[in-house]
Design an enzyme around this catalytic site. Structure first.
Site: not given
Ligand code: UD1
Ligand code: UDP
Length: 386
Positions: A101, A216, A214, A123, A137
């Protein structure tokens, strides 16, 4: 496709987790005599990608080297799209494989679609149902799913998501997650780090909390709240030691250093290579993270996970009781840490190893699935089930 010619597969990835999860598949495709496999990296991540390429001895045929400091989504998208155009023209693959993603994933799918090249999505089918969480994502994986012809779903839940969106069941294969293939090949109880900080921690007497962040959408105040909670935990529990390999994103580093820099028993270190990292998790007491991959790896190692997010696309380990969603509220995080540090029954309830995400044979199923879809195998492979 000429039935005599090998199947031409181009694998594209760009970030650390894609590389880790594609590495076992690259190895299997390279070993398949009837498949001709090439690797292109966008290098949306640079150092964190190279760490993985080195570990798994992957030498990409193409490297777009697009990473910029503090890059925007626009920069990643346009630089990757333009670069991939030429690679696809030169390589002329029968299929492009992308993973997960990231923006590299979506853009590589789009670039292939523009040339009417088939896309296989590894995935596939993870969903939170909230287009802004995780951002970007959730949209990246939906757009990639819309483009992809073949969907390699890690779990039955992911397959059900795809079926709900109208994907043809014939084009979905439940494989397990390749992250478990990589993990099982890398974790060993005898692991020595070769690093002063990590080798000198007494993992039996200390309670080691492994932390990564991490996302965003968490940058700024949400992360500040997380780090404040961690500071209170370490100040109140002298047996706790925090090992925090800090993501290279400068926006993450700034806040981490401001809140946790210089705090005793908090080790702020650079991102670890994959092997030391998963072996550190294996020796730890508890994992706190907003990562996707860690939510899959830690349950397999029997480590409780507190997820520093409000949504997850990986409900399986939450249902199994190993993973708990805590969000980014300072008081809520402190409360859950306190519970797991003080209440052994509660801890042990969460610490049972579960493997809803794979059995270490996902890459093999994907290779067999590809052969089936391209007429090199007669039967659709058996699916992974828990
Ligand atoms: C990216 C993916 C995210 C994935 C994550 C895994 C997107 C939009 N985001 O997020 O889905 O979960 O990777 O870690 O696709 N940097 C370095 N060196 C590196 C890597 C990053 O210096 O090796 C710094 C750069 O300044 C870069 C910044 O980190 O601009 C952010 O990188 P980016 O790939 O945009 O976002 P991530 O948060 O890493
Ligand atoms: N990882 C690593 N070194 C570290 C931290 C994480 O190799 O210092 C690995 C981890 O084992 C997992 C992957 O990186 O396989 C997760 O990457 P990340 O959290 O960056 O991305 P996400 O999974 O959230 O997309």
């Amino acid at each position: 496709m000429n039935s005599e010619a090998p199947l031409r597969v181009l694998i594209v990835f760009g970030t650390r987790p894609e590389a880790i999860k594609m590495a076992p598949l690259v190895k299997q495709l390279e070993d398949a005599p009837d498949i001709d496999c090439s690797v292109a990296v966008t290098a949306q991540h640079r150092e964190m990608l190279d760490q993985v390429l080195d570990l798994f001895h992957i030498k990409p045929e193409y490297d777009l080297n697009i990473m910029l400091p503090n890059q925007t989504l626009y920069e990643i998208t346009t630089r990757a799209l333009t670069g991939l155009k030429d690679i696809l023209e030169q390589e002329k693959p029968d299929i492009v494989l992308v993973h997960g993603d990231t923006t590299t994933t979506f853009v590589a799918g789009l670039a292939a679609f523009y040339r009417q090249i088939k896309v296989g999505h590894i995935e596939a089918g993870l969903r939170t149902g909230n287009r802004y969480s995780p951002y970007p994502e959730e949209m990246n994986r939906k757009l990639t799913g819309a483009i992809a012809e073949f969907h390699f779903a890690p779990t039955g839940t992911a397959k059900a998501n795809l079926l709900r969106e109208g994907v043809d069941p014939e084009n979905i294969l439940v494989t397990g997650n390749t992250v478990i293939d990589a993990l099982l090949a890398t974790v060993t109880d005898e692991f020595v780090f070769g690093d002063n900080i990590l080798d000198n921690i007494d993992y039996n007497r200390r309670k080691v909390l492994v932390v990564t962040t991490h996302r965003r959408e968490n940058i700024g105040d949400p992360l500040r709240n997380v780090y404040r909670a961690l500071r209170s935990v370490v100040e109140n529990y002298p047996e706790v030691e925090i090992v925090f390999p800090v993501h290279k994103n400068p926006k993450v580093r700034e806040v981490v250093n401001a809140v946790l820099g210089g705090v005793p028993r908090v080790h702020l270190i650079d991102p670890l290579d994959y092997a030391p990292f998963v072996n550190l998790m294996n020796k730890s007491y508890l994992v706190l993270t907003d990562s996707g991959g860690l939510q899959e790896e830690a349950p397999s190692l029997g480590k409780p996970v507190l997820v520093l997010r409000d949504t997850t696309e990986r409900p399986e380990a939450v249902e199994a009781g190993t993973v708990r969603m805590v969000g980014t509220d300072e008081a809520a995080i402190y409360k859950q840490c306190k519970l797991l540090l003080e209440n052994y029954e509660e801890y042990n309830r969460m610490a049972g190893a579960v493997n809803p995400y794979g059995d270490g044979r996902a890459s093999g199923r994907i290779v067999s699935g590809l052969k089936y879809y391209f007429g090199l195998n007669g039967r659709k492979p058996e699916e992974f089930s828990v």
